[in-house]
Write an enzyme that holds these catalytic residues in place. Structure first.
Site, short mmCIF file in Angstrom:
data_model
loop_
_atom_site.label_atom_id
_atom_site.label_comp_id
_atom_site.label_asym_id
_atom_site.label_seq_id
_atom_site.Cartn_x
_atom_site.Cartn_y
_atom_site.Cartn_z
N HIS A 57 3.75 -2.33 2.99
CA HIS A 57 3.77 -0.98 2.41
C HIS A 57 5.02 -0.82 1.56
O HIS A 57 6.07 -1.38 1.90
CB HIS A 57 3.73 0.07 3.52
CG HIS A 57 2.46 0.05 4.32
ND1 HIS A 57 2.26 -0.84 5.36
CD2 HIS A 57 1.31 0.76 4.20
CE1 HIS A 57 1.05 -0.66 5.86
NE2 HIS A 57 0.44 0.30 5.18
N ASP B 214 0.82 -1.21 0.00
CA ASP B 214 0.00 0.00 0.00
C ASP B 214 0.86 1.27 0.00
O ASP B 214 2.03 1.25 0.41
CB ASP B 214 -0.85 0.05 1.28
CG ASP B 214 -2.02 -0.92 1.24
OD1 ASP B 214 -2.04 -1.80 0.36
OD2 ASP B 214 -2.90 -0.80 2.11
ZN LIG Z 1 -2.78 3.45 3.03
#
Ligand SMILES: [Zn+2]
Length: 211
Positions: free
Chosen positions: A181, A35
């Site tokens: 992430h 993400d």
């Molecule tokens: Zn996010």
């Protein structure tokens, strides 16, 4: 997960509108998801590690970051990974009205399809994993599937790569969707170990939309 009961209730009423684990029960598939990118330094590092391991993943990119880095979006796609929607401005569904929220998701989808020149699956991951009932229903009406996760790598708080590797290895099994992430320096450092461990266990690393 925030609002878990609400999401479970809506998912039960509207099957197929959201995903927490991969649907194919009994398969050896695991989806790694990244993400908040694309990031100039860390996204290319992640792509190289995935490719070297023969792994496919999903990238839930932020529209405003994608707009600044269209070549990186095209590279994620060209290398066989899934480019997916994480909103244009990374909004919290509880802090804006539903029309603004859904318009932001649609704006990101249009931008990504414009950059790539082809349609994408309407896979959207709500920022912070937060959704409201009104936004859930409005996204469903627009054909979006909401993609959550079943394993949080905690790479937003754990900075020691070994701790991330051990956690993901311990919690992940067939069907899991793993949240990571691509805007943290330590995530690429942990990813090699994560890939090694999961591959040793013969788990098939794929995107959320692979069939
Ligand atoms: Zn996010």
């Amino acid at each position: 997960m925030v609002g878990g009961l609400l999401k479970q209730a809506l998912a039960a009423i509207l099957p197929g509108t959201s995903l927490v684990r991969l649907p194919a029960a009994g398969s050896s598939g695991v989806a790694l998801t990244f993400d908040d990118g694309p990031h100039d330094r860390f996204t290319p590092q992640i792509l190289d590690l995935l490719d070297a391991a023969g792994a496919v993943a999903s990238f839930f990119v932020v529209g405003s970051a994608a707009k600044q880095r269209p070549a990186l979006i095209r590279e994620i796609d060209a290398r066989g990974h899934q480019v997916a929607n994480h909103g244009y401005r990374h909004l919290n569904a509880r802090k804006v009205n539903v029309d603004e929220y859904v318009a932001d998701v649609a704006r990101a989808q249009e931008l990504l399809e414009d950059i790539l020149g082809h349609r994408l699956e309407r896979d959207f991951r709500p920022p912070y994993g937060i959704i409201t009932p009104a936004a859930y229903l409005a996204l469903w009406r627009k054909g979006f599937r909401q993609v959550y996760w079943s394993v949080d790598s905690l790479d937003h708080s754990l900075t020691d790569p070994r701790a991330i590797i051990d956690r993901v290895d311990r919690l992940t099994g067939p069907g899991d969707v793993v949240l990571m992430h691509d805007d943290y320096e330590h995530t690429p450092l942990a990813l090699q170990g994560v890939l090694d461990r999961l591959k040793q266990r013969r788990l098939d690393l794929r995107s959320v939309s692979s069939r």
